[in-house]
Design a protein around this motif. Structure first.
Motif, PDB file in Angstrom:
ATOM      1  N   GLY A  20       0.812  -1.212   0.000  1.00  0.00           N
ATOM      2  CA  GLY A  20       0.000   0.000   0.000  1.00  0.00           C
ATOM      3  C   GLY A  20       0.843   1.259   0.000  1.00  0.00           C
ATOM      4  O   GLY A  20       0.558   2.219  -0.742  1.00  0.00           O
ATOM      5  N   VAL A  21       1.889   1.278   0.812  1.00  0.00           N
ATOM      6  CA  VAL A  21       2.765   2.461   0.890  1.00  0.00           C
ATOM      7  C   VAL A  21       3.473   2.681  -0.441  1.00  0.00           C
ATOM      8  O   VAL A  21       3.551   3.818  -0.940  1.00  0.00           O
ATOM      9  CB  VAL A  21       3.784   2.299   2.034  1.00  0.00           C
ATOM     10  N   ALA A  22       3.985   1.607  -1.043  1.00  0.00           N
ATOM     11  CA  ALA A  22       4.696   1.733  -2.317  1.00  0.00           C
ATOM     12  C   ALA A  22       3.762   2.233  -3.412  1.00  0.00           C
ATOM     13  O   ALA A  22       4.138   3.093  -4.230  1.00  0.00           O
ATOM     14  CB  ALA A  22       5.303   0.383  -2.716  1.00  0.00           C
ATOM     15  N   SER A  23       2.543   1.705  -3.433  1.00  0.00           N
ATOM     16  CA  SER A  23       1.558   2.145  -4.422  1.00  0.00           C
ATOM     17  C   SER A  23       1.183   3.607  -4.213  1.00  0.00           C
ATOM     18  O   SER A  23       1.084   4.390  -5.170  1.00  0.00           O
ATOM     19  CB  SER A  23       0.309   1.260  -4.340  1.00  0.00           C
ATOM     20  N   LEU A  24       0.985   3.999  -2.957  1.00  0.00           N
ATOM     21  CA  LEU A  24       0.625   5.383  -2.638  1.00  0.00           C
ATOM     22  C   LEU A  24       1.740   6.347  -3.046  1.00  0.00           C
ATOM     23  O   LEU A  24       1.477   7.371  -3.701  1.00  0.00           O
ATOM     24  CB  LEU A  24       0.338   5.504  -1.143  1.00  0.00           C
ATOM     25  N   ILE A  25       2.969   6.032  -2.674  1.00  0.00           N
ATOM     26  CA  ILE A  25       4.097   6.914  -2.995  1.00  0.00           C
ATOM     27  C   ILE A  25       4.285   7.020  -4.509  1.00  0.00           C
ATOM     28  O   ILE A  25       4.491   8.114  -5.056  1.00  0.00           O
ATOM     29  CB  ILE A  25       5.385   6.405  -2.324  1.00  0.00           C
ATOM     30  N   THR A  26       4.198   5.887  -5.209  1.00  0.00           N
ATOM     31  CA  THR A  26       4.351   5.902  -6.662  1.00  0.00           C
ATOM     32  C   THR A  26       3.259   6.732  -7.327  1.00  0.00           C
ATOM     33  O   THR A  26       3.534   7.534  -8.231  1.00  0.00           O
ATOM     34  CB  THR A  26       4.327   4.471  -7.221  1.00  0.00           C
ATOM     35  N   SER A  27       2.027   6.568  -6.875  1.00  0.00           N
ATOM     36  CA  SER A  27       0.917   7.333  -7.436  1.00  0.00           C
ATOM     37  C   SER A  27       1.090   8.826  -7.197  1.00  0.00           C
ATOM     38  O   SER A  27       0.852   9.651  -8.089  1.00  0.00           O
ATOM     39  CB  SER A  27      -0.411   6.849  -6.832  1.00  0.00           C
ATOM     40  N   LEU A  28       1.523   9.186  -5.995  1.00  0.00           N
ATOM     41  CA  LEU A  28       1.762  10.599  -5.685  1.00  0.00           C
ATOM     42  C   LEU A  28       2.896  11.163  -6.539  1.00  0.00           C
ATOM     43  O   LEU A  28       2.810  12.300  -7.033  1.00  0.00           O
ATOM     44  CB  LEU A  28       2.081  10.766  -4.199  1.00  0.00           C
ATOM     45  N   LEU A  29       3.968  10.395  -6.715  1.00  0.00           N
ATOM     46  CA  LEU A  29       5.084  10.849  -7.545  1.00  0.00           C
ATOM     47  C   LEU A  29       4.629  11.073  -8.989  1.00  0.00           C
ATOM     48  O   LEU A  29       5.059  12.043  -9.637  1.00  0.00           O
ATOM     49  CB  LEU A  29       6.219   9.832  -7.505  1.00  0.00           C
ATOM     50  N   LEU A  30       3.768  10.207  -9.484  1.00  0.00           N
ATOM     51  CA  LEU A  30       3.258  10.364 -10.843  1.00  0.00           C
ATOM     52  C   LEU A  30       2.417  11.633 -10.972  1.00  0.00           C
ATOM     53  O   LEU A  30       2.430  12.293 -12.021  1.00  0.00           O
ATOM     54  CB  LEU A  30       2.428   9.138 -11.240  1.00  0.00           C
ATOM     55  N   VAL A  31       1.698  11.987  -9.911  1.00  0.00           N
ATOM     56  CA  VAL A  31       0.915  13.223  -9.919  1.00  0.00           C
ATOM     57  C   VAL A  31       1.825  14.446  -9.857  1.00  0.00           C
ATOM     58  O   VAL A  31       1.682  15.405 -10.623  1.00  0.00           O
ATOM     59  CB  VAL A  31      -0.089  13.242  -8.741  1.00  0.00           C
ATOM     60  N   PHE A  32       2.804  14.417  -8.962  1.00  0.00           N
ATOM     61  CA  PHE A  32       3.687  15.568  -8.765  1.00  0.00           C
ATOM     62  C   PHE A  32       4.612  15.812  -9.960  1.00  0.00           C
ATOM     63  O   PHE A  32       5.091  16.927 -10.154  1.00  0.00           O
ATOM     64  CB  PHE A  32       4.520  15.374  -7.494  1.00  0.00           C
ATOM     65  N   THR A  33       4.880  14.768 -10.742  1.00  0.00           N
ATOM     66  CA  THR A  33       5.778  14.913 -11.888  1.00  0.00           C
ATOM     67  C   THR A  33       5.028  14.951 -13.218  1.00  0.00           C
ATOM     68  O   THR A  33       5.620  14.737 -14.277  1.00  0.00           O
ATOM     69  CB  THR A  33       6.792  13.757 -11.921  1.00  0.00           C
ATOM     70  N   LYS A  34       3.743  15.231 -13.183  1.00  0.00           N
ATOM     71  CA  LYS A  34       2.941  15.177 -14.411  1.00  0.00           C
ATOM     72  C   LYS A  34       3.395  16.183 -15.462  1.00  0.00           C
ATOM     73  O   LYS A  34       3.168  15.981 -16.657  1.00  0.00           O
ATOM     74  CB  LYS A  34       1.458  15.360 -14.090  1.00  0.00           C
ATOM     75  N   ASN A  35       4.027  17.271 -15.037  1.00  0.00           N
ATOM     76  CA  ASN A  35       4.530  18.233 -16.018  1.00  0.00           C
ATOM     77  C   ASN A  35       5.669  17.650 -16.847  1.00  0.00           C
ATOM     78  O   ASN A  35       5.946  18.113 -17.953  1.00  0.00           O
ATOM     79  CB  ASN A  35       5.009  19.508 -15.314  1.00  0.00           C
ATOM     80  N   TRP A  36       6.330  16.622 -16.322  1.00  0.00           N
ATOM     81  CA  TRP A  36       7.430  15.985 -17.049  1.00  0.00           C
ATOM     82  C   TRP A  36       6.911  14.978 -18.070  1.00  0.00           C
ATOM     83  O   TRP A  36       7.444  14.892 -19.177  1.00  0.00           O
ATOM     84  CB  TRP A  36       8.384  15.281 -16.087  1.00  0.00           C
ATOM     85  N   HIS A  37       5.908  14.209 -17.659  1.00  0.00           N
ATOM     86  CA  HIS A  37       5.433  13.132 -18.532  1.00  0.00           C
ATOM     87  C   HIS A  37       4.047  13.385 -19.104  1.00  0.00           C
ATOM     88  O   HIS A  37       3.522  12.560 -19.849  1.00  0.00           O
ATOM     89  CB  HIS A  37       5.430  11.798 -17.776  1.00  0.00           C
ATOM     90  N   GLY A  38       3.459  14.521 -18.780  1.00  0.00           N
ATOM     91  CA  GLY A  38       2.073  14.786 -19.170  1.00  0.00           C
ATOM     92  C   GLY A  38       1.828  14.809 -20.660  1.00  0.00           C
ATOM     93  O   GLY A  38       0.707  14.553 -21.113  1.00  0.00           O
TER      94      GLY A  38
END
Length: 373
Positions: A20-38
């Motif tokens: 759960g923690v790994a999934s949560l952190i990964t999901s948050l990182l994907l949100v915070f870095t969306k300007n890079w991969h958006g």
């Protein structure tokens, strides 16, 4: 009657927590870095099925896959946990075709429905290739005889896995809907496995549920990240494979129990095919539309009950209506797990409830009429 009690401490397993923690952190990182991969990962808000108001990353399946991998890595390496790790490794390896081709669709928007269906079926075949497990009986005379032949058993398994995986993708329409439904289904599978003493499968369900919950916390209610096709197909394969394993590993469990647990998305996709083929002037079955049960629930119930809520808020508040529906067959499966007759009856009742809800939302009446179009 099996023991229905679950040890309270089992709900707080270290490997499920890590998932759960790994999934949560990964999901948050994907949100915070969306300007890079958006530029390639965003789901834009134009389209007949789009219910969000701003472009949103649709690669949340990466979070779930990372969560399952982290849960696998955190699992005990002792002999007692070997079987659980074998199940998880099969899910991670065999689920890759479904995940990769779904993720390719998320970033390229160019992978056809047929290719994605074949990829999920390939995951089913790969699961059999790794474990030797396939659907060998469905409690139907004649068909069980045919399934005694490996080639037919493997083909049937691939078809069933592909169907469930695609049905999970079909219900992926609102914030939290698919993830919440998957958590309910995993809970049902896990409880039944625990009741019949299949501890490795029960703990596997908990680890996967942990990974889904991590994503869920970012996806619901505001929809900061979406599951995407990669996530929907990987999660769909995972649920389908557990549905195959439960009766195959435990002879006392009726195969119809697995079907009952998966019935909400299966009914949705089955009725959608029928509706598009016969009720909408022969619309192509692969053509998207906005008249799924969850779409109508948003228009009729969420909008009426929460008239002052924003579109984004109503999006998230639509899912609980469908979670309540998903609870009906999953709860029935727990109580009737050993009985083919009762699980079949529950399946029919679940379908009848679906039709009644759909007719109420679409045609403003609980009972359908032959003239309805």
């Amino acid at each position: 009657m099996p023991n229905t009690s679950l040890f309270f401490t089992e709900l707080f397993r270290y490997d499920a927590f890590i998932a759960g923690v790994a999934s949560l952190i990964t999901s948050l990182l994907l949100v915070f870095t969306k300007n890079w991969h958006g530029s390639f990962s965003m789901d834009h808000n134009s389209g007949i099925q789009k219910m969000h108001t701003t472009p949103t990353p649709r690669i949340g399946g990466i979070g779930i896959a990372v969560g399952v991998l982290a849960g696998f890595a955190a699992s005990s390496h002792g002999i007692a946990a070997a079987e659980k790790r074998a199940i998880l490794s099969t899910i991670l390896l065999a689920g890759m075709p479904a995940f990769i081709f779904g993720l390719l669709e998320d970033v390229t928007k160019k992978v056809s429905v047929r290719i994605r269906l074949l990829a999920t079926m390939a995951s089913g075949v790969l699961g059999w290739g790794i474990t030797g497990t396939a659907i060998t009986h469905v409690d139907i005379p004649g068909l069980d005889f045919i399934l005694g032949y490996t080639v037919f058993s493997v083909f049937f398994t691939a078809f069933a896995v592909g169907g469930v995986a695609n049905s999970i993708n079909i219900i992926d329409g609102f914030n939290g809907l698919t993830a919440g439904t998957a958590i309910i289904m995993l809970a049902a599978f896990g409880i039944i496995a625990r009741q019949v003493g299949d501890i490795p499968l029960a703990f596997t369900c908990m680890i996967i549920a942990g990974a889904v919950i991590g994503f869920f916390l970012v996806n619901w209610p505001r929809g900061k990240i979406f599951l995407g096709d990669g996530g929907a197909y990987f999660l769909g394969f995972t649920l389908a494979w557990i549905a195959v394993l439960l009766p195959e590993r435990n002879a006392s469990i009726s195969p119809w129990t697995s079907l009952l647990i998966c019935s909400y998305p299966i009914i949705e996709v089955g009725f959608s095919i029928y509706r598009r083929k016969f009720l909408r002037e022969a619309t192509a079955v692969t053509q998207p539309d906005a008249v799924h049960l969850h779409s109508l629930a948003n228009k009729r119930w969420a909008k009426k009950i929460f008239p002052n809520a924003s579109k984004t808020t109503r999006n998230g508040l639509t899912s609980p209506f469908l979670w309540c529906y998903a609870l009906i067959p999953c709860s029935a499966a727990i109580f009737f797990q050993h009985s083919k007759v009762l699980t079949l009856a529950a399946l029919v009742i679940s379908f009848a409830i679906y039709l009644s809800m759909y007719n109420k939302l679409a045609f403003f009446r609980w009972i359908p009429k032959n003239s309805a179009r």
